[in-house]
Motif scaffolding. Structure first.
Motif: not given
Length: 151
Positions: A92-100, A131-135
């Protein structure tokens, strides 16, 4: 009139996003339990959400990011998502860390929890979309008691 309907309806194109595979070292893990009461159809219901939160570092970064946080949740009958690709989870996010997060069956979750509590959960291997826009969708995940391959 038929031609105007055809023009407004668009078929979903299959994803052309590149797939990425990464190994990661598990550096830390923790648990999470959330319990709440709910009312459905005039009956009180007790609900709970459990997860194993795994943190670590990829052996090689993706777009400059190496850190990840992955929530693993048990489900009695986990489904297979089929949005763009068949998937078992999502970033669901790629910055500041990958979060999923990913969903495992109760049996798979129990084995993963046993590995973690015994200190044997050393690595995770993931195959996911660029990732595209963090997703990004996660196509596969595996956990191991062996250290991750560096290559």
């Amino acid at each position: 009139m038929t031609s105007s309907i055809k023009q407004t309806k668009r078929a979903r194109k299959p994803s052309k996003r590149a797939m990425v595979s990464r190994a990661g070292s598990v550096t830390n893990w923790g648990g999470y339990v959330f319990v709440y009461g709910d009312r459905r159809n005039n009956q009180s219901v007790r609900q709970s959400l459990l997860s194993l939160d795994i943190r670590g570092e990829f052996t090689s970064p993706v777009r400059g990011v190496s850190a990840f946080a992955l929530r693993v949740t048990p489900e009695s009958e986990p489904g297979l998502g089929n949005v763009e690709i068949p998937c078992v989870g999502v970033w669901i996010a790629a910055k500041p860390e990958f979060d999923g997060g990913v969903h495992l069956s109760d049996r798979e979750f129990d084995l993963l929890l046993a590995m973690a509590t015994a200190g044997k959960l050393l690595s995770v291997y993931l195959h996911f979309q660029e990732p595209h826009y963090g997703k990004a969708l996660i196509a596969s995940v595996s956990f191991s008691s062996d250290p991750p391959d560096e290559g």
